[in-house]
Design an enzyme around this catalytic site. Structure first.
Site, PDB file in Angstrom:
ATOM      1  N   ASP A 260       0.397  -1.323   0.047  1.00  0.00           N
ATOM      2  CA  ASP A 260       0.386  -0.005  -0.157  1.00  0.00           C
ATOM      3  C   ASP A 260       1.069   1.043  -0.301  1.00  0.00           C
ATOM      4  O   ASP A 260       1.777   1.229   0.887  1.00  0.00           O
ATOM      5  CB  ASP A 260      -0.667  -0.064   1.457  1.00  0.00           C
ATOM      6  CG  ASP A 260      -1.798   1.359   1.357  1.00  0.00           C
ATOM      7  OD1 ASP A 260      -2.448   1.834   0.072  1.00  0.00           O
ATOM      8  OD2 ASP A 260      -2.444   1.745   2.223  1.00  0.00           O
TER       9      ASP A 260
ATOM     10  N   GLY B 280       0.025   6.045  -4.656  1.00  0.00           N
ATOM     11  CA  GLY B 280      -0.297   6.711  -4.705  1.00  0.00           C
ATOM     12  C   GLY B 280      -0.475   7.038  -4.228  1.00  0.00           C
ATOM     13  O   GLY B 280       0.376   8.790  -4.475  1.00  0.00           O
TER      14      GLY B 280
ATOM     15  N   HIS C  67       2.172   3.609  -9.123  1.00  0.00           N
ATOM     16  CA  HIS C  67       1.726   1.992  -8.736  1.00  0.00           C
ATOM     17  C   HIS C  67       2.879   1.259  -9.705  1.00  0.00           C
ATOM     18  O   HIS C  67       3.279   0.733  -9.675  1.00  0.00           O
ATOM     19  CB  HIS C  67       0.461   2.068 -10.208  1.00  0.00           C
ATOM     20  CG  HIS C  67      -0.729   2.457  -9.127  1.00  0.00           C
ATOM     21  ND1 HIS C  67      -0.811   1.860  -7.853  1.00  0.00           N
ATOM     22  CD2 HIS C  67      -1.836   3.186  -9.358  1.00  0.00           C
ATOM     23  CE1 HIS C  67      -1.853   2.825  -7.214  1.00  0.00           C
ATOM     24  NE2 HIS C  67      -2.506   3.081  -8.391  1.00  0.00           N
TER      25      HIS C  67
ATOM     26  N   GLU D  61     -12.143  -4.592  -3.622  1.00  0.00           N
ATOM     27  CA  GLU D  61     -13.225  -3.246  -3.021  1.00  0.00           C
ATOM     28  C   GLU D  61     -12.396  -1.602  -4.006  1.00  0.00           C
ATOM     29  O   GLU D  61     -12.986  -0.574  -4.148  1.00  0.00           O
ATOM     30  CB  GLU D  61     -13.282  -2.434  -1.274  1.00  0.00           C
ATOM     31  CG  GLU D  61     -13.867  -3.057  -0.779  1.00  0.00           C
ATOM     32  CD  GLU D  61     -13.049  -4.733  -0.694  1.00  0.00           C
ATOM     33  OE1 GLU D  61     -12.206  -5.328  -0.740  1.00  0.00           O
ATOM     34  OE2 GLU D  61     -14.494  -5.821  -0.500  1.00  0.00           O
TER      35      GLU D  61
ATOM     36  N   LEU E  77      10.354 -21.124  -5.627  1.00  0.00           N
ATOM     37  CA  LEU E  77       8.689 -20.226  -4.850  1.00  0.00           C
ATOM     38  C   LEU E  77       7.771 -20.529  -5.864  1.00  0.00           C
ATOM     39  O   LEU E  77       7.536 -19.925  -6.642  1.00  0.00           O
ATOM     40  CB  LEU E  77       9.640 -18.666  -4.926  1.00  0.00           C
ATOM     41  CG  LEU E  77       8.622 -17.743  -4.934  1.00  0.00           C
ATOM     42  CD1 LEU E  77       8.864 -17.955  -2.895  1.00  0.00           C
ATOM     43  CD2 LEU E  77       8.770 -15.798  -4.533  1.00  0.00           C
TER      44      LEU E  77
ATOM     45  N   ARG F 115      -4.227  -1.663   8.925  1.00  0.00           N
ATOM     46  CA  ARG F 115      -5.411  -2.334   8.919  1.00  0.00           C
ATOM     47  C   ARG F 115      -5.180  -3.384   7.768  1.00  0.00           C
ATOM     48  O   ARG F 115      -4.386  -3.199   7.244  1.00  0.00           O
ATOM     49  CB  ARG F 115      -6.466  -1.551   8.869  1.00  0.00           C
ATOM     50  CG  ARG F 115      -6.970  -0.809   7.835  1.00  0.00           C
ATOM     51  CD  ARG F 115      -7.592   0.505   6.923  1.00  0.00           C
ATOM     52  NE  ARG F 115      -7.239   1.439   5.950  1.00  0.00           N
ATOM     53  CZ  ARG F 115      -7.566   2.507   6.696  1.00  0.00           C
ATOM     54  NH1 ARG F 115      -7.590   2.942   7.591  1.00  0.00           N
ATOM     55  NH2 ARG F 115      -6.633   3.540   5.041  1.00  0.00           N
ATOM     56  N   ILE F 116      -5.693  -4.018   7.870  1.00  0.00           N
ATOM     57  CA  ILE F 116      -6.039  -5.590   6.632  1.00  0.00           C
ATOM     58  C   ILE F 116      -6.830  -6.082   5.277  1.00  0.00           C
ATOM     59  O   ILE F 116      -6.597  -5.490   4.369  1.00  0.00           O
ATOM     60  CB  ILE F 116      -6.435  -7.072   7.600  1.00  0.00           C
ATOM     61  CG1 ILE F 116      -5.765  -7.893   8.763  1.00  0.00           C
ATOM     62  CG2 ILE F 116      -6.789  -8.034   6.350  1.00  0.00           C
ATOM     63  CD1 ILE F 116      -4.385  -7.029   8.990  1.00  0.00           C
TER      64      ILE F 116
HETATM   65  C1  IPE Z   1      -5.036  -2.166   0.093  1.00  0.00           C
HETATM   66  O1  IPE Z   1      -5.192  -1.113   0.177  1.00  0.00           O
HETATM   67  C2  IPE Z   1      -5.429  -3.031  -1.227  1.00  0.00           C
HETATM   68  C3  IPE Z   1      -4.557  -3.322  -2.177  1.00  0.00           C
HETATM   69  C4  IPE Z   1      -2.335  -2.964  -1.356  1.00  0.00           C
HETATM   70  C5  IPE Z   1      -4.268  -4.164  -2.949  1.00  0.00           C
HETATM   71  P1  IPE Z   1      -5.596   0.221  -0.139  1.00  0.00           P
HETATM   72  O2  IPE Z   1      -5.008   1.421  -0.089  1.00  0.00           O
HETATM   73  O3  IPE Z   1      -6.842  -0.067  -0.945  1.00  0.00           O
HETATM   74  O4  IPE Z   1      -7.031   0.389   1.478  1.00  0.00           O
HETATM   75  P2  IPE Z   1      -7.824   1.257   2.295  1.00  0.00           P
HETATM   76  O5  IPE Z   1      -8.676   1.596   1.682  1.00  0.00           O
HETATM   77  O6  IPE Z   1      -6.757   2.345   2.950  1.00  0.00           O
HETATM   78  O7  IPE Z   1      -7.610   0.429   3.691  1.00  0.00           O
HETATM   79  C1  IPE Z   2      -1.930   0.504  -3.411  1.00  0.00           C
HETATM   80  O1  IPE Z   2      -1.562   1.730  -3.246  1.00  0.00           O
HETATM   81  C2  IPE Z   2      -1.960  -0.215  -4.280  1.00  0.00           C
HETATM   82  C3  IPE Z   2      -3.397  -0.301  -4.652  1.00  0.00           C
HETATM   83  C4  IPE Z   2      -4.087  -0.496  -4.000  1.00  0.00           C
HETATM   84  C5  IPE Z   2      -3.869  -1.158  -6.414  1.00  0.00           C
HETATM   85  P1  IPE Z   2      -2.423   2.634  -3.535  1.00  0.00           P
HETATM   86  O2  IPE Z   2      -3.569   2.940  -4.869  1.00  0.00           O
HETATM   87  O3  IPE Z   2      -3.798   2.430  -2.411  1.00  0.00           O
HETATM   88  O4  IPE Z   2      -2.101   4.587  -2.934  1.00  0.00           O
HETATM   89  P2  IPE Z   2      -2.593   5.311  -1.616  1.00  0.00           P
HETATM   90  O5  IPE Z   2      -2.858   4.165  -0.343  1.00  0.00           O
HETATM   91  O6  IPE Z   2      -3.111   5.541  -2.117  1.00  0.00           O
HETATM   92  O7  IPE Z   2      -1.262   5.774  -1.031  1.00  0.00           O
HETATM   93 MG    MG Z   3      -3.983   2.564  -0.279  1.00  0.00          MG
END
Ligand code: IPE
Ligand code: IPE
Ligand code: MG
Length: 248
Positions: A28, A31, A45, A75, A139, A202-203
């Site tokens: 995560d 962005g 990404h 989601e 792996l 969080r998960i």
């Molecule tokens: C979790 O990240 C999903 C992935 C890393 C693929 P999110 O960015 O979707 O999680 P939230 O919305 O902050 O909980």
């Molecule tokens: C994780 O990074 C990748 C995906 C969930 C696809 P994010 O896109 O959630 O990046 P942030 O959390 O908004 O910074």
């Molecule tokens: Mg995120």
């Protein structure tokens, strides 16, 4: 000898080192990494691909048996369509460019998640990539794409209901194993360690059932900045945890 050195020795004496077989990572923060640099989210990404490749190499070198990477959640589909489409394009592109390397490095690739959402070309590529590497013995790399822990449990429930309706399963016999064996990755070692980057604790509907007794490590970086040093810190954290599984 300093107190810290003594503590280290004691730790090694008293705690048998845990065996690390399966690591799962919530990648995560792409962005926000991009935003901090005045770039578009998709650039974050794209920057997240390098640590993916490095982590795979790290897992191979450290003889980790299974690496599961959370790339796109069920989601995440609610994000603006431009981001979702760009992520799907990136996924297809990475499969195209990396599958040869994975095959060469004896990696067995699997995609977990609901594939119905993907375009036909992406679904075909996923099938082709999985069958190309299915005989590999190194792996096991699971990419969780359009995956959700709740989705996983629901698809297991549907199979259980059908068995009950057909009369081949008595509801009073449903137990932990009945459910476990219908979930994604039921044939693999259980998840020992979950690492999450992105400064969230969080998960986010990643594995739910499968991480009931996993150790959790939160790394204070955005995913594009994840590196071998951080991966090693997570393992150091894991190996001396006292895992009790409810016992004493
Ligand atoms: C979790 O990240 C999903 C992935 C890393 C693929 P999110 O960015 O979707 O999680 P939230 O919305 O902050 O909980
Ligand atoms: C994780 O990074 C990748 C995906 C969930 C696809 P994010 O896109 O959630 O990046 P942030 O959390 O908004 O910074
Ligand atoms: Mg995120």
């Amino acid at each position: 000898m300093s107190l810290i050195d003594k503590f280290k020795i004691n730790k090694k004496k008293n705690y048998p080192k845990n065996n690390l077989r399966h690591v799962a990572i919530i990648m995560d923060g792409n962005g926000r990494w991009a935003k901090n640099r005045g770039k578009l989210r998709i650039e974050g990404h794209k920057a997240g691909i390098k640590p993916v490749i490095k982590s795979i190499k790290f897992a191979i070198l450290n003889k980790i048996e299974v690496l599961t990477l959370f790339a796109f959640s069920s989601e995440n589909k609610i994000r603006p369509s431009l981001e979702v489409i760009s992520l799907m394009d990136l996924f297809l592109n990475v499969l195209n460019t990396q599958i040869g390397n994975l095959k060469l490095n004896n990696v067995r690739l699997r995609i977990i998640g609901d594939r119905n959402f993907f375009s036909k070309s992406l679904r075909d590529k996923i099938n082709e990539s999985e069958s190309l590497t299915s005989k590999n013995s190194g792996l096991t790399l699971n990419i969780a794409a359009n995956y959700g822990g709740r989705w996983d449990i629901i698809q297991a429930i549907k199979k259980i209901v059908i068995k009950v309706q057909l009369g081949i399963l008595n509801p009073s016999n449903i137990n932990d194993k009945t459910v476990s064996k219908l979930l994604c990755m039921s044939d693999l070692p259980s998840v020992d360690l979950v690492i999450r980057t992105g400064r969230e604790y969080r998960i986010s509907n990643f594995l739910i059932w499968q991480i009931a007794y996993s150790e959790l490590y939160f790394a204070d970086v955005f995913w594009p900045d994840f590196n071998n040093h951080i991966f090693k810190s997570a393992i150091d954290f894991f190996v001396y945890r006292k895992r009790r599984f409810g016992g004493l």
